[in-house]
Write an enzyme that holds these catalytic residues in place. Structure first.
Site, PDB file in Angstrom:
ATOM      1  N   GLN A  75      19.226  93.756  68.920  1.00 13.91           N
ATOM      2  CA  GLN A  75      20.568  93.124  68.682  1.00 13.91           C
ATOM      3  C   GLN A  75      20.995  92.623  69.944  1.00 13.91           C
ATOM      4  OE1 GLN A  75      21.980  97.002  66.307  1.00 13.91           O
ATOM      5  NE2 GLN A  75      23.453  95.463  66.242  1.00 13.91           N
ATOM      6  N   ASP A 228      18.281  95.769  64.809  1.00 15.93           N
ATOM      7  CA  ASP A 228      17.513  97.023  64.757  1.00 15.93           C
ATOM      8  C   ASP A 228      18.170  98.105  64.193  1.00 15.93           C
ATOM      9  OD1 ASP A 228      18.987  97.271  67.104  1.00 15.93           O
ATOM     10  OD2 ASP A 228      17.060  97.108  68.543  1.00 15.93           O
TER      11      ASP A 228
END
Length: 483
Positions: A75, A228
């Site tokens: 991210q 994630d």
């Protein structure tokens, strides 16, 4: 019986899991590191390294027979592209902290935490793409002027697998960590991009959870992908009533919720998930950091600290450790230090200090869980993640302090599994065998279940002891969070 693949592209490596699309059973796996020039953890990288790593992880026929692929990306990375789709500089990654000043400046320019909480559900931090854009504008203005479109790591990988089509896509989960997309409204705030960068850019289309991004030239289905954290939640099979406590050096607490939360203090980050729900999240600066510090002080390791702690009793003979060793984010005490209270001659023993470290860490995380509870988030199960979750002292103490069922799942590649589950969802939706509103129900691996049972009252007493010290040391620290 089809096969789907989930790909996790983390900050350091690529992991592939191939699963049966109906049951979720893992058929094959592959993994490869990202080629790094300096051999260390990067703050920026040429994204081509991700493709090289993906190719290596997929070698040996790992993806053979796969019908659909999902991607979970690290991210809050930023890929800045020019009008032709070429990156203007290496990708800026999540761990890059150079934009701290820019994040603080942006926060003030929108009226402080409350302004950002209202706009996008999150206050800028150095890791956020919106802060990285401001950093780019100030430190690399020539490159910044060339930026015509921005993508997140998973967006870029999806775009590459699809052959770089004209349409770029993302998903609501990953978009919610940018600082310029609102989980509450489901819309971008392009004015915030312009505030950060100085001009407008093209932003990727936000796909619905089961909506595929497209098909490769060979006909392979590519799902929307996600960040994630959201992929791990999907891989764990989280649903309403489930929360996660992640035990790293720092910690994080998040839960599945039916609506976006707006926290005017900015302590809660209003993430979206990959299913259409929400993942309100709080960060705690001190988790395993407090255990390691105590272990060093006592001349042992984490396993030894756990063994010592279990020789003590609940409440640690009155010893209380406020584990704010690096300041704290929940509550917002950035410049404070830790506190050890309750020292008496009979409490000055290694086992009592060891247990106080575990109780202090877990009480701090329980405080964060309570913030979510006071905002209406239901917590019926807490999933404990991280290597420290396996410590016997953590498993013995956590259920009573959290006052709920604690689940310790087995070690697995949950982000990659979540990406595979999303791929199966998109594939099933396309084939008409899976409804759009819920992902496929995959069988979850057997987990350790820890119930507080008769210890709930003891846990309440320990937390009251901790709370009394916290309130005496930092009066009112939680008042605004519980409002």
């Amino acid at each position: 019986m089809g096969k789907v693949a989930g790909i996790e592209s983390s900050t350091t490596h690529t992991t592939i899991v191939v699963c049966d699309s109906e049951t979720g059973a893992v058929v094959r796996q592959g993994q490869a590191p990202h080629p790094l020039e300096d051999g260390g953890k990067p703050t920026e990288i040429d994204p081509q390294a991700w493709l090289l790593s993906l190719g290596e992880a997929a070698s040996g026929g790992v993806l053979e027979g796969v019908q659909a692929i999902g991607i979970a990306g690290q991210q809050q990375g930023l890929l800045a592209l020019d009008a032709g789709g070429v990156t203007v500089r290496p990708a800026l990654l999540r761990g890059d902290q150079r934009a701290q000043v820019q994040a603080a400046d942006l926060a003030e320019e929108l009226g402080g935490p409350s302004g950002w909480a209202e706009a996008v559900g999150a206050v800028p931090q150095a890791a956020y793409p919106v802060a990285k854009l401001r950093w780019l504008a100030q430190h690399e203005p020539a490159a910044a002027k060339r930026v015509a479109q921005v993508l997140l790591p998973h967006d870029w990988l999806v775009w590459q697998l699809l052959g770089q089509p004209a349409r770029r896509t993302t998903d609501r989960g990953d978009a919610s960590g940018t600082g310029y997309w609102s989980a509450a409204t489901g819309e971008y705030r392009p004015d915030l991009v312009e505030l950060a960068l100085g001009h407008q850019v093209q932003l990727p289309d936000v796909l619905a959870p089961a909506e595929p991004a497209g098909q490769t030239p060979e006909g392979l289905l590519i799902s929307a992908g996600t960040g994630d954290t959201m992929a791990a939640a999907l891989g764990l099979g989280l649903g309403p009533g489930d929360a996660v406590v992640s035990l790293g050096t720092a910690g994080s607490v998040f839960a599945v919720h039916h609506e976006a939360l707006k926290d005017p203090t900015g302590t809660i980050t209003g993430y979206a998930d990959a299913t259409g729900r929400h993942l309100p999240l709080l960060q705690v600066r001190n988790a395993v950091r407090a255990l390691r510090g105590t272990a060093d002080l006592l001349g042992t390791d984490l396993a030894g600290l756990s063994e010592l702690a279990l020789k003590s009793t609940p409440g640690s003979y009155g010893l209380v450790l406020l584990p704010y060793l690096e300041g704290e984010r929940t509550p917002d005490l950035p410049h404070t230090a830790g506190t050890l209270a309750g020292l008496r001659r009979d409490s000055m023993k290694p086992e009592h200090l060891a247990r106080a470290a575990f109780e202090g860490m877990l009480c701090g995380l329980a405080d964060a869980l309570d913030v979510l509870r006071t905002k209406g988030v239901q917590v019926h199960r807490v999933f404990l993640l991280g290597a420290a979750a396996e410590l016997p002292a953590v498993q013995a103490i956590a259920p009573a302090l959290f006052n709920t069922l604690v689940v310790v799942p087995p070690a697995a590649e949950y982000a990659a599994l979540g990406a595979a589950r999303q791929a199966a969802w998109s594939l099933g939706t396309m084939l008409g065998s899976q409804p759009q509103h819920e992902p496929p129900q995959w069988q979850q691996a057997a987990a350790r279940l820890l119930d507080p049972g008769d210890e709930a009252a003891v846990g309440s007493a320990v937390r009251q002891q901790y709370r009394a010290v916290r309130e005496n040391t930092h009066p009112g620290a939680f008042d605004t969070l519980h409002a």
